[in-house]
Design a protein around this motif. Sequence first.
Motif, PDB file in Angstrom:
ATOM      1  N   ASN A  90       0.840  -1.181   0.000  1.00  0.00           N
ATOM      2  CA  ASN A  90       0.000   0.000   0.000  1.00  0.00           C
ATOM      3  C   ASN A  90       0.887   1.248   0.000  1.00  0.00           C
ATOM      4  O   ASN A  90       1.612   1.507   0.955  1.00  0.00           O
ATOM      5  CB  ASN A  90      -0.885  -0.027   1.258  1.00  0.00           C
ATOM      6  N   PRO A  91       0.847   2.058  -1.093  1.00  0.00           N
ATOM      7  CA  PRO A  91       1.768   3.199  -1.196  1.00  0.00           C
ATOM      8  C   PRO A  91       1.533   4.257  -0.117  1.00  0.00           C
ATOM      9  O   PRO A  91       2.471   4.960   0.273  1.00  0.00           O
ATOM     10  CB  PRO A  91       1.486   3.762  -2.590  1.00  0.00           C
ATOM     11  N   VAL A  92       0.296   4.390   0.379  1.00  0.00           N
ATOM     12  CA  VAL A  92       0.009   5.396   1.409  1.00  0.00           C
ATOM     13  C   VAL A  92       0.711   5.016   2.719  1.00  0.00           C
ATOM     14  O   VAL A  92       1.394   5.825   3.341  1.00  0.00           O
ATOM     15  CB  VAL A  92      -1.515   5.528   1.635  1.00  0.00           C
ATOM     16  N   LEU A  93       0.551   3.734   3.119  1.00  0.00           N
ATOM     17  CA  LEU A  93       1.200   3.251   4.340  1.00  0.00           C
ATOM     18  C   LEU A  93       2.716   3.380   4.243  1.00  0.00           C
ATOM     19  O   LEU A  93       3.386   3.852   5.148  1.00  0.00           O
ATOM     20  CB  LEU A  93       0.839   1.784   4.593  1.00  0.00           C
ATOM     21  N   LYS A  94       3.233   2.950   3.089  1.00  0.00           N
ATOM     22  CA  LYS A  94       4.677   2.972   2.874  1.00  0.00           C
ATOM     23  C   LYS A  94       5.208   4.399   2.966  1.00  0.00           C
ATOM     24  O   LYS A  94       6.203   4.662   3.641  1.00  0.00           O
ATOM     25  CB  LYS A  94       4.980   2.363   1.494  1.00  0.00           C
ATOM     26  N   GLY A  95       4.516   5.318   2.318  1.00  0.00           N
ATOM     27  CA  GLY A  95       4.925   6.722   2.321  1.00  0.00           C
ATOM     28  C   GLY A  95       4.925   7.296   3.731  1.00  0.00           C
ATOM     29  O   GLY A  95       5.851   7.999   4.131  1.00  0.00           O
ATOM     30  N   ALA A  96       3.870   6.966   4.487  1.00  0.00           N
ATOM     31  CA  ALA A  96       3.757   7.474   5.852  1.00  0.00           C
ATOM     32  C   ALA A  96       4.930   6.972   6.699  1.00  0.00           C
ATOM     33  O   ALA A  96       5.528   7.730   7.467  1.00  0.00           O
ATOM     34  CB  ALA A  96       2.431   7.035   6.462  1.00  0.00           C
ATOM     35  N   ALA A  97       5.295   5.696   6.543  1.00  0.00           N
ATOM     36  CA  ALA A  97       6.389   5.109   7.322  1.00  0.00           C
ATOM     37  C   ALA A  97       7.722   5.766   6.967  1.00  0.00           C
ATOM     38  O   ALA A  97       8.535   6.065   7.837  1.00  0.00           O
ATOM     39  CB  ALA A  97       6.465   3.607   7.070  1.00  0.00           C
ATOM     40  N   ILE A  98       7.922   6.012   5.659  1.00  0.00           N
ATOM     41  CA  ILE A  98       9.177   6.634   5.218  1.00  0.00           C
ATOM     42  C   ILE A  98       9.273   8.058   5.777  1.00  0.00           C
ATOM     43  O   ILE A  98      10.306   8.473   6.293  1.00  0.00           O
ATOM     44  CB  ILE A  98       9.273   6.637   3.672  1.00  0.00           C
ATOM     45  N   PHE A  99       8.145   8.790   5.710  1.00  0.00           N
ATOM     46  CA  PHE A  99       8.125  10.160   6.220  1.00  0.00           C
ATOM     47  C   PHE A  99       8.435  10.174   7.719  1.00  0.00           C
ATOM     48  O   PHE A  99       9.221  10.989   8.195  1.00  0.00           O
ATOM     49  CB  PHE A  99       6.764  10.805   5.957  1.00  0.00           C
ATOM     50  N   TYR A 100       7.820   9.261   8.437  1.00  0.00           N
ATOM     51  CA  TYR A 100       8.009   9.205   9.890  1.00  0.00           C
ATOM     52  C   TYR A 100       9.486   9.023  10.242  1.00  0.00           C
ATOM     53  O   TYR A 100      10.044   9.754  11.054  1.00  0.00           O
ATOM     54  CB  TYR A 100       7.184   8.056  10.480  1.00  0.00           C
ATOM     55  N   ALA A 101      10.109   8.024   9.611  1.00  0.00           N
ATOM     56  CA  ALA A 101      11.516   7.739   9.908  1.00  0.00           C
ATOM     57  C   ALA A 101      12.392   8.938   9.547  1.00  0.00           C
ATOM     58  O   ALA A 101      13.298   9.315  10.291  1.00  0.00           O
ATOM     59  CB  ALA A 101      11.977   6.495   9.153  1.00  0.00           C
TER      60      ALA A 101
END
Lengths: 279, 265
Positions: A90-101
């Motif tokens: 899921n690109p939304v989940l993935k993007g959120a995780a990358i942003f968080y880190a």
Amino acid sequence: MAEELDIARLRHVRRPHFGRIAAIVAILIVAFLLVRAFAHGKIDWATTWEFLFWPTILWGLFNTVWMSFVCMAVGIAIGLACAVAHASTNPVLKGAAIFYAWFFRGAPVILQLLIWFNLALVFPTLGIPGLFEFKTVVVITPAVATILSLGLNEGAYVSEIIRSGMLGVDRGQYEAAKAMGMTNGTALRRIILPQAMRIVVPPLGNEFIGLVKMTALASIIGFGDVVRSAQDIYYSNAKVIELLMVPTFWFLVVVTVLTLGQRVLERRFGRGFGTGGAR
Amino acid sequence: MTRADGNSSVTPVVSAVKVGKKFGGHQALADVTMDVMPGEVVCIIGPSGSGKTTFLRCINQLESFDSGGLWLDGELLGYRRVGEALHPLSDKEIAGQRRKTGMVFQRFNLFPHMTALENVTEAPVQVLRRRRDEVHDAAMLLLDRVGLAHKAGAYPSELSGGQQQRIAIARALAMQPKLMLFDEPTSALDPELVGEVLAVMRDLASSGMTMIVVTHELGFAREVGDRVVFMDQGRVVETGTAAELMSDPKEVRTRNFLKTAFTRG
């Protein structure tokens, strides 16, 4: 060859280790000089000993320990969620995780501590208007600010550690789990994460030890950790170095216990792997 | 449902109709159409890159396909038909469909952190929600069937390749599948260990299990296979009974493949 050589009769001589012997001698000399320097230096060890089990110090130690565990628990919960989100299709989940880190690894911890602690300057009240509202200064105590800043920061680091562990598990394991009718969640919980743990435990132990010492930073926003307790005492009795030796001793004790705990976990998750800690 | 042949008295275990798949620009599968009837052992042979493994992986949806349709036991795989449209199934529904098939991989893929017995009981406990003690006896029977009851407590790293593959077969059987899929099950084994795995498969075939076997073991295909399918460049080139296809191939490509395969082996 004239006579028959019986190789089995010859004695095997052990390889000499001159380097090791030289190193041991050098270490002993340096250790002796160091011990002598500190013994004769201007440190009143009796004072250090006197305050080692002082109630204020033990209270600070208690705060340091529970804060470390709470922050690590928050960090692991967030890190696990982010690692799974990062691996998601899921690109939304993935993007959120990358942003968080990116965000929480990017800003210095000391800044994050100060920003959370001074949140009241940005938002005087917290909550949903009309339903419930709190004064920010009441909610964000030094302890809450520490949990938020260290926990969220730790989550970013732990997510990368767990992610590397998951990447270390063979693709065939995902396929075998799926082929047996497991959902993604079951496959993660039963097959992937237990194997990832084997890879994750050493760097995670490292991270935890770092975090225990990072809690000392929280003394700048008024959290009563063991360093803060020592400072409170030397402000009144001026025995600075003597009191700084007290938290040093306790940190070494805590880190030793954690290191032993890490060995136990490594053995537990190394089961079935020849190279795991057990053998 | 659609049928590849006209026979409608028995529901095929697998029915593939014009299955196609592209990897980038490469046509991995093209118009693959075949039925596999209950109890049948179908061996798929062909050169590497011929699409035989990809087709096998489409049957348990480890791989998706872009055209055509696949039915397992009369059920359309991966999609739900609503009127004229096909809606993709959820992760959970696909997991449910996979339970009907057992898969044996070239590289075994046993779970290394579990003992042989735990490998076998894992899916019945976690997927079928059966109680562990209740599953235990059935699992021991399966281990006994593959001749490894005495290795129940061993970890995969303590077992030989042949033993690992036999455990993998027992693990797949624990889900009581309607169909067993074998993806080159002996290709990663030392030559002296191939026999023990083929013996277990032979036993399984004679017990009436429906099997699709992608294999390089032409001897096994001839002996155990009811039908042999020869694939090349993503297409089914020729299908026939094992005896027909192996001794009297009609297509030139089949003949060439068999010639090189037999002289090599």
